[in-house]
Design an enzyme around this catalytic site. Structure first.
Site, mmCIF file in Angstrom:
data_model
loop_
_atom_site.group_PDB
_atom_site.id
_atom_site.type_symbol
_atom_site.label_atom_id
_atom_site.label_comp_id
_atom_site.label_asym_id
_atom_site.label_seq_id
_atom_site.Cartn_x
_atom_site.Cartn_y
_atom_site.Cartn_z
ATOM 1 N N SER A 251 -30.340 20.850 -32.414
ATOM 2 C CA SER A 251 -30.227 20.577 -30.985
ATOM 3 C C SER A 251 -29.995 19.099 -30.784
ATOM 4 O O SER A 251 -30.391 18.275 -31.620
ATOM 5 C CB SER A 251 -31.515 20.987 -30.258
ATOM 6 O OG SER A 251 -31.563 20.454 -28.951
ATOM 7 N N ASP B 83 -39.745 38.315 -38.183
ATOM 8 C CA ASP B 83 -40.408 37.066 -37.822
ATOM 9 C C ASP B 83 -39.996 36.032 -38.863
ATOM 10 O O ASP B 83 -40.381 36.130 -40.035
ATOM 11 C CB ASP B 83 -41.927 37.253 -37.834
ATOM 12 C CG ASP B 83 -42.692 36.027 -37.372
ATOM 13 O OD1 ASP B 83 -42.135 34.917 -37.453
ATOM 14 O OD2 ASP B 83 -43.852 36.170 -36.947
ATOM 15 N N VAL B 84 -39.206 35.048 -38.456
ATOM 16 C CA VAL B 84 -38.617 34.107 -39.410
ATOM 17 C C VAL B 84 -39.649 33.226 -40.091
ATOM 18 O O VAL B 84 -39.343 32.556 -41.090
ATOM 19 C CB VAL B 84 -37.533 33.236 -38.745
ATOM 20 C CG1 VAL B 84 -36.388 34.096 -38.241
ATOM 21 C CG2 VAL B 84 -38.123 32.386 -37.626
ATOM 22 N N LYS C 227 -36.155 20.064 -34.736
ATOM 23 C CA LYS C 227 -34.690 20.081 -34.750
ATOM 24 C C LYS C 227 -34.121 18.913 -35.561
ATOM 25 O O LYS C 227 -33.056 19.046 -36.176
ATOM 26 C CB LYS C 227 -34.160 20.060 -33.315
ATOM 27 C CG LYS C 227 -34.421 21.357 -32.548
ATOM 28 C CD LYS C 227 -33.820 22.568 -33.235
ATOM 29 C CE LYS C 227 -33.755 23.780 -32.322
ATOM 30 N NZ LYS C 227 -33.196 24.968 -33.024
ATOM 31 N N TYR D 187 -40.452 20.103 -30.524
ATOM 32 C CA TYR D 187 -39.090 20.642 -30.646
ATOM 33 C C TYR D 187 -38.143 19.595 -31.246
ATOM 34 O O TYR D 187 -37.344 19.900 -32.143
ATOM 35 C CB TYR D 187 -38.626 21.076 -29.264
ATOM 36 C CG TYR D 187 -37.324 21.821 -29.202
ATOM 37 C CD1 TYR D 187 -37.268 23.186 -29.463
ATOM 38 C CD2 TYR D 187 -36.142 21.177 -28.836
ATOM 39 C CE1 TYR D 187 -36.077 23.888 -29.370
ATOM 40 C CE2 TYR D 187 -34.948 21.864 -28.739
ATOM 41 C CZ TYR D 187 -34.918 23.219 -29.008
ATOM 42 O OH TYR D 187 -33.734 23.901 -28.922
ATOM 43 N N ASP E 100 -34.664 39.728 -35.071
ATOM 44 C CA ASP E 100 -35.352 39.246 -33.879
ATOM 45 C C ASP E 100 -36.717 39.930 -33.826
ATOM 46 O O ASP E 100 -37.018 40.802 -34.655
ATOM 47 C CB ASP E 100 -34.531 39.586 -32.630
ATOM 48 C CG ASP E 100 -34.768 38.618 -31.473
ATOM 49 O OD1 ASP E 100 -33.824 37.912 -31.097
ATOM 50 O OD2 ASP E 100 -35.895 38.574 -30.951
#
Length: 246
Positions: free
Chosen positions: A141, A62-63, A158, A154, A37
């Site tokens: 999502s 940081d992904v 997703k 978003y 995270d």
């Protein structure tokens, strides 16, 4: 013995919310977990809440940075052993209508959700191939299925995670690496509870079961996909929505 007894798991975005509940469920099922995270204070608190460093570790990650993901996995394997489970859960929202959304808001979401999931899937699958198998769970999502107003960024990210999951699953199945995805709907978290009441009521009206989901209900499905109970499943997408948008 628990479903993940003795396994090493990594969960991104797990300092709070659904990710933290996934980490807790994994530990309760016998795994040891490393949280990735960017909130150091929340990450340290999560480790304490999960039982200390014998059960969990925290790494600032940081992904969007592939090297940071590799470091996250390095820490996990050095602390607890070969990687067995990886959950790509990290995410944020930058909601706005398409007319008012900035390019930065769009790019941020694509980078964190879609590129971040690609980074995590790629790195985790590479390690798991060497270990003889493993399970990756990607968090999409319901927005990626139906598209929600104010979430062109978003919803696009997703939806992309679903395509990524299916393509990647085909590439690594021969090495016994399974990659599946989930699509949660309205889940009761601090973020969703902050919605205006009329928005909450609109979403509730779409749910046949008549209630919001709980983080623990998402975590149980992730546990299923991470464990040998789903050993003949890869490239699948499980909706956790109470029947919304079926």
């Amino acid at each position: 013995m628990g479903l993940l007894e003795g396994r090493t798991a990594v969960v991104t975005g797990a300092a709070r919310g659904i990710g933290l509940e996934i980490a807790r469920t994994f530990i309760d099922s016998g795994a040891r977990v490393v949280i990735g995270d960017i909130d150091d204070e929340a990450g340290a608190a999560a480790v304490t809440e999960l039982g200390g460093e014998d059960a969990a570790r925290y790494v600032n990650c940081d992904v969007r940075d592939g090297a940071a993901i590799e470091h996250l996995i390095d820490v996990a394997e050095e602390a607890f052993g070969p990687l067995g489970v990886f959950v790509n859960n990290a995410g944020v929202t930058r909601d706005a209508t398409m007319r008012t959304m900035t390019e930065e808001q769009f790019d941020d979401i694509i980078a964190i959700h879609l590129k971040g999931t690609w980074n995590g899937t790629r790195a985790a699958a590479g390690r798991m191939r060497e270990h003889g198998g493993g399970a990756i769970v990607n968090v999409s999502s319901i927005s990626g299925k139906v598209g929600l107003k104010g979430q062109t960024n978003y919803s696009a990210a997703k939806a992309g995670i679903i395509g990524l999951t299916k393509a990647a699953a085909k590439e690594v199945a021969f090495k016994n690496v399974r990659i599946n995805a989930i699509q949660p709907g309205l889940i009761r978290t601090a973020m969703t509870l902050a919605m205006p009441q009329h928005v909450w009521d609109e979403k509730m009206a779409e749910i046949p079961l008549g209630r919001a989901g709980e983080p623990s209900e998402v975590a149980q499905v992730v546990l299923f996909l991470a464990s040998d109970m789903s050993s003949y499943m890869t490239g699948t997408v499980l909706e956790i929505t109470g029947g919304r948008h079926i």
